[in-house]
Design an enzyme around this catalytic site. Structure first.
Site, PDB file in Angstrom:
ATOM      1  CB  VAL A  16      -1.034  -0.190   1.312  1.00  0.00           C
ATOM      2  CG1 VAL A  16      -1.639  -0.698   1.187  1.00  0.00           C
ATOM      3  CG2 VAL A  16      -0.518  -0.588   2.618  1.00  0.00           C
ATOM      4  N   GLY A  17       1.663   1.376   0.272  1.00  0.00           N
ATOM      5  CA  GLY A  17       2.838   2.077  -0.039  1.00  0.00           C
ATOM      6  C   GLY A  17       4.600   1.873   0.149  1.00  0.00           C
ATOM      7  N   GLY A  48      10.154   6.222   2.840  1.00  0.00           N
ATOM      8  CA  GLY A  48      12.067   5.982   3.099  1.00  0.00           C
ATOM      9  C   GLY A  48      12.848   5.183   3.928  1.00  0.00           C
ATOM     10  CG  PHE A  49      13.983   4.815   6.987  1.00  0.00           C
ATOM     11  CD1 PHE A  49      14.943   4.576   6.618  1.00  0.00           C
ATOM     12  CD2 PHE A  49      13.188   5.923   6.872  1.00  0.00           C
ATOM     13  CE1 PHE A  49      16.073   5.736   7.364  1.00  0.00           C
ATOM     14  CE2 PHE A  49      13.693   6.784   8.022  1.00  0.00           C
ATOM     15  CZ  PHE A  49      15.633   7.161   7.655  1.00  0.00           C
ATOM     16  N   GLY A  50      11.152   1.094   3.504  1.00  0.00           N
ATOM     17  CA  GLY A  50      10.735   0.642   3.382  1.00  0.00           C
ATOM     18  C   GLY A  50       9.537   0.227   2.632  1.00  0.00           C
ATOM     19  CB  SER A  51       7.781  -2.142   1.024  1.00  0.00           C
ATOM     20  OG  SER A  51       8.154  -1.993  -0.348  1.00  0.00           O
ATOM     21  CB  VAL A  52       3.495   0.369   4.121  1.00  0.00           C
ATOM     22  CG1 VAL A  52       2.573   0.566   4.928  1.00  0.00           C
ATOM     23  CG2 VAL A  52       5.025   0.945   4.072  1.00  0.00           C
ATOM     24  CG  ASP A  74      11.160  13.216   6.619  1.00  0.00           C
ATOM     25  OD1 ASP A  74      11.167  14.079   6.057  1.00  0.00           O
ATOM     26  OD2 ASP A  74      11.021  11.636   6.708  1.00  0.00           O
TER      27      ASP A  74
END
Length: 636
Positions: free
Chosen positions: A345-346, A349-353, A466
């Site tokens: 779903v997204g 900056g540090f990985g996939s969701v 951020d």
């Protein structure tokens, strides 16, 4: 370093061997006159002790191909062909000279070939096999490892006795019928072992059919297995008589033939000036391979040590963190929770969701930290900052996973995704219908309250570093929640300045002091600046680097909005707005312009921002130009 030494010692013989090849042979070159050949670019290499059929008789004689027990291969188009006098032509796909074997596949069904050659007389029940020379004599039966098979014709089917089961194969299904049963019998056996109704089928000028020994994992099949496999239409391996060549080939040299001495001899493979170049190249290649191997081992060793240090650092943190909420899950539980990571779903900056679901049916968002940097810092930051806090405008961390180098964070699921989706949408109706001035103010106020809690409401001050539309998630009612604490930093509540080794955040939202200390020290006011840029984008519906603003392509967004506000021009993008709605948008813009003052001392705290947005400050003054006034003030 012991591993590197072992690898170096293993590769040194390869280098020495290349040097040896470059100088070992400087004599008449057999391969100069009898070079290896191929039927096609990708076909097997054909060289002694095998020969390719050639019309050049003198060449065949000097290369050992004439009058000797060797296999002669032929070319048919792009195929390498070996012809068996009874079983027909075979295609050769590979040749292994060190093991004296080759892989062959029948081009036509061997059983069909045998059927065509099997002549059953109408006047006699005694069949005959006609193998008169209707094929090229390219198959020397004395050269290959083989067994001689006798064809036997019986009037009824029988089962061989156990003592002779390895010597009798059949009945051969493709040759037999209800009245004729054909068997293949090892010619070394006495035919008296057969039933009385069985007769030997005569083979012209031969004692039997030569069956090449089939190989499986470099082991020979027995006679029965070979006889059963021969009629099959499949690739198989056969071996030739090794002679003196096998030891030569196994030693890494090549078997050759001396026409003057009329015998085989062993020589380096190959030699002369050509091999000197090849050998020198191989020596350099071996040295490069050694360096690459050493570098790879060193890299993997350092990476393993680095990963182990990160793992230990994370585990030490989790041990200190204790067993309080959020829940720690195993990776198998996370994988099941995220349905094997099928629904992405997204991307952060540090990985996939990925979308997932807890065992109780509650939807969750699972973030897999794929690009975690800073020695596991992003994982530690997320768990340490939002793991123990609960605020209406901060996304809730429900659980986490740390198993080896695999780390995951489990959050409450936000169905309406991020604010970025709406304020930068190409569909203007989305912005106009959902982000009306009233809702814009509610969202900005919710973000401000969440940031106020981070800065003032916790035991330690949490600096996000951020804040941007992508990191503002929206729940079912479009209430904002701050997410993604991978760059966050904890500090004491009374600590006014924090130390950073490098700038943090996303271009366009990073406060000036993070780039240059000339603007002041880094503090929670850096988050205030990011909030201000976010609100400017909310009221304009455009990115701060969007060239479509105004009539000039290089107009700076804060400058454009400042001019709009000071001149009393409208900012709202909806088609129709009331005066009250226009005032709310103007109020938002003025608060944002206060927040992006270049001098951190001129920016309000988030508590003051909340008061500005709620109208508790009766008179909201127009701020100075953040991109001119503050700069002049700092330089004065």
């Amino acid at each position: 370093m012991s591993k590197l030494l072992v690898i170096a010692l293993l590769l040194l013989p390869l280098i020495n061997h290349g040097i040896y090849l470059a100088t070992a042979w400087d004599d008449q070159d057999f391969f100069k006159y009898c070079p290896p050949s191929k039927c096609s670019q990708h076909g097997p290499m054909i060289r002694y002790p095998l020969c390719l059929e050639s019309s050049n008789t003198s060449s065949s004689s000097s290369c050992g191909c004439a009058g000797r027990s060797i296999w002669k291969l032929a070319c048919s188009g792009q195929d390498t062909i070996l012809v068996h006098p009874v079983l027909g032509p075979y295609s050769v796909s590979a040749i292994d000279y060190r093991r004296s074997s080759m892989k062959i596949t029948p081009l036509v069904d061997p059983c069909l070939v045998l059927q065509q050659k099997l002549i059953i007389s109408r006047s006699s029940s005694s069949p005959q096999v006609d193998v008169i020379n209707d094929e090229k004599p390219s198959f020397d039966e004395n050269f290959f490892e083989s067994s001689s098979a006798t064809i036997v014709h019986c009037s009824r089917e029988f089962t061989p006795a156990a003592a002779h089961a390895d010597s009798i194969a059949g009945p051969v299904s493709c040759l037999s019928n209800t009245t004729h049963f054909f068997y293949l019998v090892n010619s070394d056996e006495d035919m008296s072992i057969l039933p009385l109704d069985c007769k030997v089928v005569p083979v012209s000028d031969r004692g039997g059919i030569s069956l090449p020994h089939m190989l499986k994992d470099q082991m020979f099949y027995n006679f029965t297995e070979t006889a059963k496999k021969i009629p099959s239409f499949a690739e198989t391996a056969v071996s030739w008589d090794e002679g003196d060549c096998r030891e030569c080939e196994l030693s890494g040299r090549r078997c050759a033939f001396s026409s003057q001495r009329d015998r085989e001899f062993c020589m380096p493979d190959p030699h002369g000036s050509h091999i000197k170049v090849i050998a020198a190249t191989s020596s350099v290649a071996a040295f490069v391979a050694l360096l690459l191997t050493v570098a790879t081992v060193l890299y993997l060793s350092l990476k393993t040590r680095y990963n182990a240090e990160i793992h230990m650092k994370v585990e030490m943190f989790l041990k200190t963190y204790g067993t309080s909420k959020p829940t720690r899950y195993t990776f198998s539980e996370v994988k099941k929770m995220a349905r094997r990571f099928k629904e992405k779903v997204g991307q952060g900056g540090f990985g996939s969701v990925y979308k997932g679901e807890l065992p109780n049916g509650v939807p969750v968002a699972v973030k897999m930290l794929e690009n975690s940097t800073g020695e596991g810092e992003s994982f530690i930051n997320e768990v340490a900052t939002i793991g123990l806090i609960h605020h209406a405008n901060i996304v809730r961390l429900l659980g986490f996973c740390s198993e080896g180098m695999r780390r995951a964070l489990i959050y409450e699921f936000m169905p309406n995704e991020s604010l970025e989706k709406y304020i930068f949408s190409d569909d203007s109706n989305i912005f106009q219908n959902l982000l009306v001035p009233e809702k814009l103010l509610d969202i900005a106020l919710g973000i401000a309250r969440g940031m106020e809690y981070l800065h003032q409401g916790c035991n330690q001050r949490i600096l996000h570093f951020d804040i941007k539309p992508h990191n503002i998630l929206l729940d079912y009612n479009f209430n904002p929640k701050i997410s993604d604490f991978g760059l966050a930093k904890l500090c004491a509540r009374d600590q006014s300045i924090v130390t950073l080794t490098a700038a943090r955040g996303t271009m366009g939202y990073i406060a000036p002091e993070l780039y240059s200390r000339n603007f002041g020290g880094v503090s929670y006011k850096a988050d205030v600046y990011s909030f201000g840029m976010l609100v400017l984008e909310m009221v304009s519906g455009r990115r701060n680097s969007d060239p479509r603003i105004g009539s000039q392509d290089d107009v700076y967004l804060p400058e454009w909005i400042y001019e709009k506000v000071i001149n009393g021009e409208e900012l709202a993008l909806t088609l129709e707005t009331t005066q009250e709605e226009k005032d709310k948008v103007r109020q938002l813009a003025m608060v944002a312009l206060w927040c992006i003052q270049w001098n951190p001392r001129n920016r309000p705290s988030m508590t003051k921002v909340v008061n500005m947005l709620t109208g508790r400050l009766q008179s909201l003054q127009m701020p100075p130009k953040p991109f001119v006034s503050s700069e002049n003030e700092l330089m004065s």
